[in-house]
Design a protein around this motif. Structure first.
Motif, PDB file in Angstrom:
ATOM      1  N   ARG A  71       0.317  -1.147   4.805  1.00 35.92           N
ATOM      2  CA  ARG A  71       1.268  -2.169   5.255  1.00 35.92           C
ATOM      3  C   ARG A  71       0.543  -3.489   5.528  1.00 35.92           C
ATOM      4  O   ARG A  71       1.025  -4.563   5.160  1.00 35.92           O
ATOM      5  CB  ARG A  71       1.988  -1.697   6.513  1.00 35.92           C
ATOM      6  CG  ARG A  71       3.068  -0.659   6.263  1.00 35.92           C
ATOM      7  CD  ARG A  71       3.705  -0.233   7.566  1.00 35.92           C
ATOM      8  NE  ARG A  71       4.764   0.752   7.372  1.00 35.92           N
ATOM      9  CZ  ARG A  71       5.262   1.505   8.346  1.00 35.92           C
ATOM     10  NH1 ARG A  71       4.785   1.378   9.574  1.00 35.92           N
ATOM     11  NH2 ARG A  71       6.218   2.378   8.084  1.00 35.92           N
ATOM     12  N   ILE A  86       9.470  -0.602   3.308  1.00 32.81           N
ATOM     13  CA  ILE A  86      10.199   0.571   2.817  1.00 32.81           C
ATOM     14  C   ILE A  86       9.176   1.642   2.443  1.00 32.81           C
ATOM     15  O   ILE A  86       8.191   1.342   1.748  1.00 32.81           O
ATOM     16  CB  ILE A  86      11.071   0.216   1.596  1.00 32.81           C
ATOM     17  CG1 ILE A  86      12.130  -0.830   1.983  1.00 32.81           C
ATOM     18  CG2 ILE A  86      11.738   1.456   1.022  1.00 32.81           C
ATOM     19  CD1 ILE A  86      13.062  -1.225   0.854  1.00 32.81           C
ATOM     20  N   ASP A  87       9.381   2.857   2.904  1.00 26.38           N
ATOM     21  CA  ASP A  87       8.508   3.966   2.520  1.00 26.38           C
ATOM     22  C   ASP A  87       8.886   4.436   1.120  1.00 26.38           C
ATOM     23  O   ASP A  87      10.073   4.450   0.759  1.00 26.38           O
ATOM     24  CB  ASP A  87       8.625   5.117   3.512  1.00 26.38           C
ATOM     25  CG  ASP A  87       8.061   4.749   4.878  1.00 26.38           C
ATOM     26  OD1 ASP A  87       7.268   3.790   4.952  1.00 26.38           O
ATOM     27  OD2 ASP A  87       8.411   5.418   5.876  1.00 26.38           O
ATOM     28  N   TYR A 153      11.577   2.233  14.256  1.00 22.20           N
ATOM     29  CA  TYR A 153      11.016   2.324  12.912  1.00 22.20           C
ATOM     30  C   TYR A 153      10.680   0.933  12.377  1.00 22.20           C
ATOM     31  O   TYR A 153      11.375  -0.035  12.661  1.00 22.20           O
ATOM     32  CB  TYR A 153      12.013   2.983  11.951  1.00 22.20           C
ATOM     33  CG  TYR A 153      12.688   4.213  12.476  1.00 22.20           C
ATOM     34  CD1 TYR A 153      11.961   5.356  12.783  1.00 22.20           C
ATOM     35  CD2 TYR A 153      14.072   4.242  12.667  1.00 22.20           C
ATOM     36  CE1 TYR A 153      12.591   6.496  13.260  1.00 22.20           C
ATOM     37  CE2 TYR A 153      14.711   5.372  13.147  1.00 22.20           C
ATOM     38  CZ  TYR A 153      13.969   6.494  13.452  1.00 22.20           C
ATOM     39  OH  TYR A 153      14.594   7.610  13.932  1.00 22.20           O
ATOM     40  N   CYS A 155      10.956   0.463   9.220  1.00 23.85           N
ATOM     41  CA  CYS A 155      11.621   0.395   7.917  1.00 23.85           C
ATOM     42  C   CYS A 155      13.037  -0.168   7.937  1.00 23.85           C
ATOM     43  O   CYS A 155      13.461  -0.760   6.944  1.00 23.85           O
ATOM     44  CB  CYS A 155      11.626   1.781   7.273  1.00 23.85           C
ATOM     45  SG  CYS A 155      12.433   3.055   8.270  1.00 23.85           S
ATOM     46  N   TYR A 199      19.630   1.866   5.183  1.00 21.32           N
ATOM     47  CA  TYR A 199      18.329   2.407   4.787  1.00 21.32           C
ATOM     48  C   TYR A 199      18.457   3.924   4.795  1.00 21.32           C
ATOM     49  O   TYR A 199      18.908   4.512   5.786  1.00 21.32           O
ATOM     50  CB  TYR A 199      17.252   1.956   5.768  1.00 21.32           C
ATOM     51  CG  TYR A 199      15.841   2.378   5.385  1.00 21.32           C
ATOM     52  CD1 TYR A 199      14.967   1.477   4.780  1.00 21.32           C
ATOM     53  CD2 TYR A 199      15.369   3.667   5.618  1.00 21.32           C
ATOM     54  CE1 TYR A 199      13.675   1.848   4.421  1.00 21.32           C
ATOM     55  CE2 TYR A 199      14.088   4.043   5.262  1.00 21.32           C
ATOM     56  CZ  TYR A 199      13.249   3.136   4.671  1.00 21.32           C
ATOM     57  OH  TYR A 199      11.965   3.519   4.306  1.00 21.32           O
ATOM     58  N   TYR A 201      16.605   7.286   4.986  1.00 22.22           N
ATOM     59  CA  TYR A 201      15.346   7.916   5.387  1.00 22.22           C
ATOM     60  C   TYR A 201      15.398   9.388   4.989  1.00 22.22           C
ATOM     61  O   TYR A 201      16.259  10.142   5.469  1.00 22.22           O
ATOM     62  CB  TYR A 201      15.153   7.773   6.898  1.00 22.22           C
ATOM     63  CG  TYR A 201      13.939   8.479   7.455  1.00 22.22           C
ATOM     64  CD1 TYR A 201      12.716   7.827   7.562  1.00 22.22           C
ATOM     65  CD2 TYR A 201      14.023   9.802   7.893  1.00 22.22           C
ATOM     66  CE1 TYR A 201      11.606   8.471   8.079  1.00 22.22           C
ATOM     67  CE2 TYR A 201      12.922  10.455   8.406  1.00 22.22           C
ATOM     68  CZ  TYR A 201      11.710   9.782   8.501  1.00 22.22           C
ATOM     69  OH  TYR A 201      10.617  10.433   9.011  1.00 22.22           O
TER      70      TYR A 201
END
Length: 308
Positions: A71, A86-87, A153, A155, A199, A201
Motif C-alpha cells: 500500500r 482495494i484488496d 477498514y 478498503c 465494496y 469483501y
C-alpha cells in the motif's frame, strides 16, 4: 482523479475479477496501480497484461514486504487527488467510482468518505454495512456513534491524498487498518458516510487477520486502549465501545496468558447493546481480571485454549 491502489500477492484466482470491476466503471476519472508484492504465482504476468490492455493501469513490481509495504508503495506512486485501496480478492459494484468521485467533487471539505461494504462470512452468508448520508466534524463522535472501530477498514473509503502526507501503513504489523485510521482521523476536518456504492469483501480463510497470533492481538488491544482513553465519555456509545474492547482483552488473554491491561469500569447492563448485557453483568460481579482468568481456564479445560 482517484488513484486506486491494489496490493497483489498470490491472488491469481481473483485478480481479474477485481480489476475488471474497476476497469468497467463508467463516467469516472481514475488510475489503477497494481502493486505486485513479489507474488510467486502468475500474478506478476497478469498485472503486466492488464497494463498492456488498459492504459489507465500501472504496475509496480517489488520484493515481498507485506500488505502495508505494498500500500505504501502505491501511495508513493499515486498521482490522483483521491486515494482508494482495494484488496485483490475483492471487488466493487458498478457506478461506485462515479458516485464517490461526484460526492468528493461536490464536497471538497470531505477528507474521508466511507461507503457501504458487503462482507462475506466464513459460512458463505453476507452482511451489508450501510451508514446513511452523514457528516462528522467531531472524529470521536464518528468513532463512537458510527462504531467506526468495528469497520476501520482501509478498503471501503476514499481519502484526500493530503491525508497521507505524513501517514503510512505500519509495516510488519497485522490489523494495520485499525492502527492507521485513528492517525488519519487526527488530520481530518470532516468525515462523511454515504449510501452510494458498494465494496464487496470476500472471505479468505488464509487471510492475514484470520490467522493473527497473540502478539498481533496485543498490538490491536494497545491501539484500542489508547482510543478508549481518548474518547472516554459516559454515554451509551462509549459503553458499547468499552464492551467491544473487553471482548478483545478477553481473547488476547486467552491467546497469550497476559495479565489484563483493561481497567475495570462497570457498565449499566441496561445501557449497553443487548449483545453485551450478559457480559456486562459478569463484569459487574467479577471485574476484568477474574473474567479473563475464568474464560481462559474454561477454554483450556475444553481443549480450545492456547497456552503461552
Amino acid at each position: 482523479m482517484i488513484s486506486i491502489i491494489i496490493p497483489v500477492y498470490k491472488t491469481a484466482a481473483t485478480l481479474d475479477r477485481c480489476v475488471e470491476s474497476i476497469a468497467a466503471q463508467e463516467d469516472a476519472d481514475f488510475e489503477i496501480i497494481l502493486v505486485d508484492d513479489g507474488s510467486p504465482d502468475d500474478c506478476p504476468a497478469m498485472c503486466d497484461r492488464w497494463a498492456e490492455k488498459d492504459k489507465r493501469t500501472r504496475v509496480i513490481h517489488k520484493p515481498n514486504g507485506g500488505l502495508s509495504s505494498a500500500r505504501n508503495a502505491g501511495i508513493e506512486a499515486s498521482r490522483g487527488d483521491l486515494l482508494m485501496f482495494i484488496d485483490s480478492d475483492d471487488y466493487i459494484a458498478p457506478g461506485t467510482l462515479h458516485d464517490l468521485n461526484g460526492l468528493a467533487g461536490k464536497h471538497p471539505e470531505y477528507d474521508i468518505i466511507e461507503f457501504p461494504i458487503s462482507r462475506e462470512r466464513a459460512d458463505g452468508t453476507e452482511e451489508t454495512l450501510t451508514f446513511g448520508n452523514c457528516e462528522y466534524r467531531d472524529m470521536d463522535e464518528y468513532w463512537l456513534s458510527c462504531r467506526a472501530y468495528t469497520h476501520a477498514y482501509a478498503c471501503n473509503k476514499i481519502y484526500r491524498r493530503r491525508m497521507f502526507d505524513e501517514v503510512r501503513y505500519p509495516e510488519k504489523m497485522i490489523f494495520e487498518d485499525l492502527h492507521t485510521l485513528p492517525l488519519l482521523l487526527e488530520k481530518a476536518g470532516v468525515t462523511a458516510t454515504t449510501c452510494a456504492g458498494t465494496y464487496y469483501y470476500c472471505w479468505n480463510s488464509g487471510g492475514i487477520s484470520n490467522n493473527a497470533d497473540g502478539n498481533a492481538w496485543r498490538q490491536l488491544l494497545a491501539t484500542h486502549l489508547k482510543m478508549l482513553e481518548k474518547t472516554h465519555r459516559r454515554t451509551p456509545e462509549w459503553a458499547d465501545y468499552y464492551m467491544h474492547v473487553l471482548n478483545i482483552q478477553i481473547y488476547t488473554t486467552e491467546l497469550t496468558g497476559d495479565r489484563p491491561l483493561l481497567t475495570t469500569i462497570r457498565q449499566n447492563f441496561m445501557s449497553v447493546d443487548k449483545s453485551f448485557r450478559l457480559k456486562a453483568i459478569l463484569l459487574d460481579i467479577m471485574g476484568v481480571n477474574a473474567l479473563c482468568r475464568a474464560n481462559r481456564l474454561l477454554r483450556i479445560m475444553s481443549g480450545r485454549g492456547r497456552r503461552k
